[in-house]
Design a protein around this motif. Structure first.
Motif, PDB file in Angstrom:
ATOM      1  N   GLU A  97       2.428  32.044 -31.334  1.00 17.11           N
ATOM      2  CA  GLU A  97       2.784  32.159 -29.878  1.00 17.11           C
ATOM      3  C   GLU A  97       4.161  33.008 -29.969  1.00 17.11           C
ATOM      4  OE1 GLU A  97       2.496  28.563 -27.311  1.00 17.11           O
ATOM      5  OE2 GLU A  97       0.789  28.010 -28.320  1.00 17.11           O
ATOM      6  N   THR A  98       5.020  32.454 -30.910  1.00 19.99           N
ATOM      7  CA  THR A  98       6.216  33.038 -30.900  1.00 19.99           C
ATOM      8  C   THR A  98       6.245  34.366 -31.105  1.00 19.99           C
ATOM      9  OG1 THR A  98       7.131  31.022 -31.723  1.00 19.99           O
ATOM     10  CG2 THR A  98       8.527  32.734 -32.155  1.00 19.99           C
ATOM     11  N   LEU A  99       5.581  34.759 -32.355  1.00 23.90           N
ATOM     12  CA  LEU A  99       5.410  36.334 -32.402  1.00 23.90           C
ATOM     13  C   LEU A  99       4.891  37.109 -31.063  1.00 23.90           C
ATOM     14  CD1 LEU A  99       3.606  35.912 -35.695  1.00 23.90           C
ATOM     15  CD2 LEU A  99       5.816  36.925 -35.178  1.00 23.90           C
ATOM     16  N   VAL A 100       4.052  36.450 -30.264  1.00 24.82           N
ATOM     17  CA  VAL A 100       3.384  37.104 -29.057  1.00 24.82           C
ATOM     18  C   VAL A 100       4.672  37.229 -28.195  1.00 24.82           C
ATOM     19  CG1 VAL A 100       2.257  36.844 -26.941  1.00 24.82           C
ATOM     20  CG2 VAL A 100       1.182  36.138 -29.380  1.00 24.82           C
ATOM     21  N   VAL A 101       5.326  36.268 -27.929  1.00 22.42           N
ATOM     22  CA  VAL A 101       6.698  36.408 -27.087  1.00 22.42           C
ATOM     23  C   VAL A 101       7.643  37.597 -27.629  1.00 22.42           C
ATOM     24  CG1 VAL A 101       8.766  35.145 -26.242  1.00 22.42           C
ATOM     25  CG2 VAL A 101       6.510  34.037 -26.304  1.00 22.42           C
ATOM     26  N   MET A 102       8.008  37.521 -29.056  1.00 23.86           N
ATOM     27  CA  MET A 102       8.791  38.570 -29.478  1.00 23.86           C
ATOM     28  C   MET A 102       8.392  40.054 -29.414  1.00 23.86           C
ATOM     29  SD  MET A 102       9.798  36.550 -33.310  1.00 23.86           S
ATOM     30  CE  MET A 102      10.934  38.123 -33.824  1.00 23.86           C
ATOM     31  N   SER A 103       7.069  40.086 -29.309  1.00 23.67           N
ATOM     32  CA  SER A 103       6.352  41.356 -29.320  1.00 23.67           C
ATOM     33  C   SER A 103       6.525  42.003 -27.810  1.00 23.67           C
ATOM     34  CB  SER A 103       4.983  41.461 -29.890  1.00 23.67           C
ATOM     35  OG  SER A 103       4.521  42.530 -29.533  1.00 23.67           O
ATOM     36  N   ALA A 104       5.972  40.970 -26.793  1.00 23.12           N
ATOM     37  CA  ALA A 104       5.874  41.263 -25.506  1.00 23.12           C
ATOM     38  C   ALA A 104       7.459  41.450 -24.632  1.00 23.12           C
ATOM     39  CB  ALA A 104       5.288  39.832 -24.561  1.00 23.12           C
ATOM     40  N   LYS A 105       8.448  40.692 -25.364  1.00 23.28           N
ATOM     41  CA  LYS A 105       9.842  40.960 -24.681  1.00 23.28           C
ATOM     42  C   LYS A 105      10.652  42.005 -25.325  1.00 23.28           C
ATOM     43  CE  LYS A 105       9.495  37.333 -22.114  1.00 23.28           C
ATOM     44  NZ  LYS A 105       9.218  37.298 -20.678  1.00 23.28           N
ATOM     45  N   GLY A 106      10.294  42.523 -26.399  1.00 26.52           N
ATOM     46  CA  GLY A 106      10.471  43.971 -27.055  1.00 26.52           C
ATOM     47  C   GLY A 106      12.064  43.879 -27.752  1.00 26.52           C
ATOM     48  N   ALA A 151      14.957  33.500 -28.844  1.00 25.46           N
ATOM     49  CA  ALA A 151      15.595  32.485 -28.934  1.00 25.46           C
ATOM     50  C   ALA A 151      15.028  31.004 -28.868  1.00 25.46           C
ATOM     51  CB  ALA A 151      16.628  32.511 -27.831  1.00 25.46           C
ATOM     52  N   VAL A 152      15.422  30.117 -29.497  1.00 27.21           N
ATOM     53  CA  VAL A 152      14.754  28.856 -29.645  1.00 27.21           C
ATOM     54  C   VAL A 152      15.684  27.960 -28.719  1.00 27.21           C
ATOM     55  CG1 VAL A 152      14.254  26.975 -31.029  1.00 27.21           C
ATOM     56  CG2 VAL A 152      13.994  29.149 -31.985  1.00 27.21           C
ATOM     57  N   VAL A 153      15.151  27.558 -27.915  1.00 21.99           N
ATOM     58  CA  VAL A 153      15.943  26.821 -26.757  1.00 21.99           C
ATOM     59  C   VAL A 153      15.308  25.337 -26.627  1.00 21.99           C
ATOM     60  CG1 VAL A 153      16.634  26.695 -24.395  1.00 21.99           C
ATOM     61  CG2 VAL A 153      16.605  28.909 -25.593  1.00 21.99           C
ATOM     62  N   ASP A 154      16.142  24.388 -26.740  1.00 27.30           N
ATOM     63  CA  ASP A 154      15.907  22.711 -26.625  1.00 27.30           C
ATOM     64  C   ASP A 154      16.468  22.314 -25.351  1.00 27.30           C
ATOM     65  OD1 ASP A 154      14.802  20.298 -26.687  1.00 27.30           O
ATOM     66  OD2 ASP A 154      15.782  20.014 -28.588  1.00 27.30           O
ATOM     67  N   ILE A 177       6.083  26.216 -37.039  1.00 24.24           N
ATOM     68  CA  ILE A 177       6.533  26.277 -35.726  1.00 24.24           C
ATOM     69  C   ILE A 177       7.958  26.718 -35.628  1.00 24.24           C
ATOM     70  CG2 ILE A 177       5.480  24.082 -34.884  1.00 24.24           C
ATOM     71  CD1 ILE A 177       7.943  22.649 -35.285  1.00 24.24           C
ATOM     72  N   ALA A 178       8.313  27.282 -34.527  1.00 27.16           N
ATOM     73  CA  ALA A 178       9.743  28.159 -34.308  1.00 27.16           C
ATOM     74  C   ALA A 178      10.679  27.446 -34.841  1.00 27.16           C
ATOM     75  CB  ALA A 178       9.793  28.396 -32.831  1.00 27.16           C
ATOM     76  N   GLY A 179      11.025  26.006 -34.732  1.00 25.89           N
ATOM     77  CA  GLY A 179      12.032  25.422 -35.211  1.00 25.89           C
ATOM     78  C   GLY A 179      12.467  25.470 -36.718  1.00 25.89           C
ATOM     79  N   GLU A 180      11.261  25.494 -37.124  1.00 24.71           N
ATOM     80  CA  GLU A 180      11.364  25.617 -38.818  1.00 24.71           C
ATOM     81  C   GLU A 180      11.567  26.875 -39.444  1.00 24.71           C
ATOM     82  OE1 GLU A 180       7.647  22.265 -39.419  1.00 24.71           O
ATOM     83  OE2 GLU A 180       7.233  24.336 -39.711  1.00 24.71           O
ATOM     84  N   PRO A 224      13.278  36.411 -24.543  1.00 18.83           N
ATOM     85  CA  PRO A 224      12.452  36.061 -25.336  1.00 18.83           C
ATOM     86  C   PRO A 224      12.535  34.407 -25.585  1.00 18.83           C
ATOM     87  CG  PRO A 224      13.952  37.273 -26.375  1.00 18.83           C
ATOM     88  CD  PRO A 224      14.342  37.192 -25.136  1.00 18.83           C
ATOM     89  N   VAL A 225      12.237  33.588 -24.965  1.00 18.36           N
ATOM     90  CA  VAL A 225      12.441  32.126 -25.265  1.00 18.36           C
ATOM     91  C   VAL A 225      11.398  31.357 -25.630  1.00 18.36           C
ATOM     92  CG1 VAL A 225      13.214  30.100 -23.820  1.00 18.36           C
ATOM     93  CG2 VAL A 225      14.320  32.007 -23.522  1.00 18.36           C
ATOM     94  N   VAL A 226      11.629  30.590 -26.409  1.00 20.78           N
ATOM     95  CA  VAL A 226      10.501  29.736 -27.261  1.00 20.78           C
ATOM     96  C   VAL A 226      11.031  28.158 -27.281  1.00 20.78           C
ATOM     97  CG1 VAL A 226       8.967  31.249 -28.054  1.00 20.78           C
ATOM     98  CG2 VAL A 226      10.733  30.365 -29.376  1.00 20.78           C
ATOM     99  N   ALA A 227      10.387  27.052 -27.311  1.00 22.76           N
ATOM    100  CA  ALA A 227      10.875  25.762 -27.701  1.00 22.76           C
ATOM    101  C   ALA A 227      10.668  25.595 -29.071  1.00 22.76           C
ATOM    102  CB  ALA A 227       9.936  24.791 -26.942  1.00 22.76           C
ATOM    103  N   PRO A 228      11.304  24.621 -29.736  1.00 22.17           N
ATOM    104  CA  PRO A 228      11.443  24.330 -31.113  1.00 22.17           C
ATOM    105  C   PRO A 228      10.010  24.186 -31.685  1.00 22.17           C
ATOM    106  CG  PRO A 228      13.271  23.131 -30.309  1.00 22.17           C
ATOM    107  CD  PRO A 228      12.351  23.668 -28.806  1.00 22.17           C
ATOM    108  N   ASP A 229       9.120  23.517 -30.775  1.00 27.84           N
ATOM    109  CA  ASP A 229       7.759  23.210 -31.401  1.00 27.84           C
ATOM    110  C   ASP A 229       6.842  24.204 -31.076  1.00 27.84           C
ATOM    111  OD1 ASP A 229       7.558  22.856 -28.518  1.00 27.84           O
ATOM    112  OD2 ASP A 229       6.813  20.742 -28.837  1.00 27.84           O
TER     113      ASP A 229
END
Length: 333
Positions: free
Chosen positions: A236-245, A250-253, A277-280, A226-231
């Motif tokens: 969208e982050t919540l969608v990723v978290m829900s989809a990956k289960g 993880a915030v990856v730069d 945003i995710a980084g905040e 479950p990877v998202v960028a800081p921005d």
């Protein structure tokens, strides 16, 4: 008196005379055997180092045998040797006399166990070793016995009393023999440089196998993460978290793990969450573990910090994720 009456008498008479409690008896047995083990450590057989040296260079296997209770101990010693880097096999002396001597080759060495050194069922194995010049190692109490006289090396047991009330049931003697077998196996494995990796090769299954697995063996990776960028917007982050289960993101730069978002982070940032945003929202410098760490280390980290998922990073780069459910399935948690 019939057989049943004799059996009843044998079973009931000692109880009628018994004054010690079962706990008293247990403590007495353990004290006797403990004293014998201490004596064995202090009076380690003089041939011990020579036996280890011989087995280290042995081109074949270590054959271990004994009769009765010694036979059960022989099975355990052979199993311990085999599982710690010394090829070994237990051979029953009775079966040996009826063809199983063919299992013993000129490249092998034989360890024969007999407290008295006069166990008649070992005679054929002793003769076989003598005839074909197969190294024979005796574990016995008596150095003047038939077995000891035929042996190339003698691992003498101390003359300690058996722990049973009548002084006849193999108790102390079998404990000493098994402990000596453990000492032999451990000395051999350490001199061979037999390490955790080697041990895992021989124990791939069950709890022992799981204890020796690396995190990389069961971690989730690549598209499963479950990877998202800081921005990345939190929507969208919540969608990723829900989809990956996994309940985390993880915030990856630029490939580096810079933060992690958990359910706790979401609760702490409920106000205006979707506008951020995710980084905040992420917790910076999150806990992670190396892919080369063992599974029990990952479990200890999760337990210590009360978390259910742990990021796996290699020199700061996100390479995987391990969840508590993975450890449960592996048999560690």
């Amino acid at each position: 008196m019939g057989p049943t009456s004799r059996y009843h008498r044998l079973q009931t008479t000692p109880q009628a005379l018994m004054t010690d409690t079962p706990s008293d008896i247990a403590r007495s047995v353990l004290a006797v055997e403990s004293a014998a083990l201490t004596r064995l450590a202090q009076e380690l057989p003089g041939d011990f180092d020579a036996v280890v040296s011989r087995l280290l260079t042995l081109p074949g296997r270590v054959i271990v045998s004994g009769m009765g209770k010694s036979g059960h101990v022989a099975n355990k010693i052979a199993a311990t040797l085999a599982s710690t880097g010394t090829p070994a096999q237990a051979v029953h002396p009775g079966e040996a006399s009826h063809g199983d001597l063919g299992m013993i080759t000129g490249k092998d060495a034989v360890i024969l166990i007999s407290n008295s050194g006069e166990t008649r069922e070992l005679a054929d194995m002793i003769a076989y070793c003598t005839r074909f010049e197969i190294p024979l190692i005796a574990i016995t109490k008596r150095v003047d016995s038939t077995l000891a006289r035929a042996a190339d090396h003698i691992l003498q047991l101390p003359d300690a009393p058996e722990a049973c009330a009548i002084g006849m049931a193999p108790t102390t003697s079998t404990t000493l023999t098994m402990a000596l077998g453990d000492a032999l196996a451990v000395a051999l494995m350490q001199h061979r440089g037999f390490d955790r990796e080697s041990y895992h090769a021989f124990h791939p299954g069950g709890t022992l196998g799981a204890q020796l697995l690396h995190v990389s063996a069961i971690m989730h990776r690549d598209d499963a993460l479950p990877v998202v960028a800081p921005d990345t917007p939190m929507g969208e982050t919540l969608v990723v978290m829900s989809a990956k289960g996994f309940g985390v993101a993880a915030v990856v730069d630029n490939g580096r793990l810079t933060g992690v978002i958990t359910d706790g982070d979401l609760r702490r940032n409920l106000e205006g969450l979707t506008g951020r945003i995710a980084g905040e929202v992420a917790t910076a410098n999150p806990r992670s573990i190396s892919p080369d760490a063992l599974l029990p280390e990952a479990l200890a980290e999760m337990n210590a910090h009360k978390i259910g998922a742990l990021m796996v990073a290699d020199q700061g780069k996100l390479v995987g994720l391990i969840h508590i459910h993975d450890l449960l399935r592996a048999g560690v948690a």
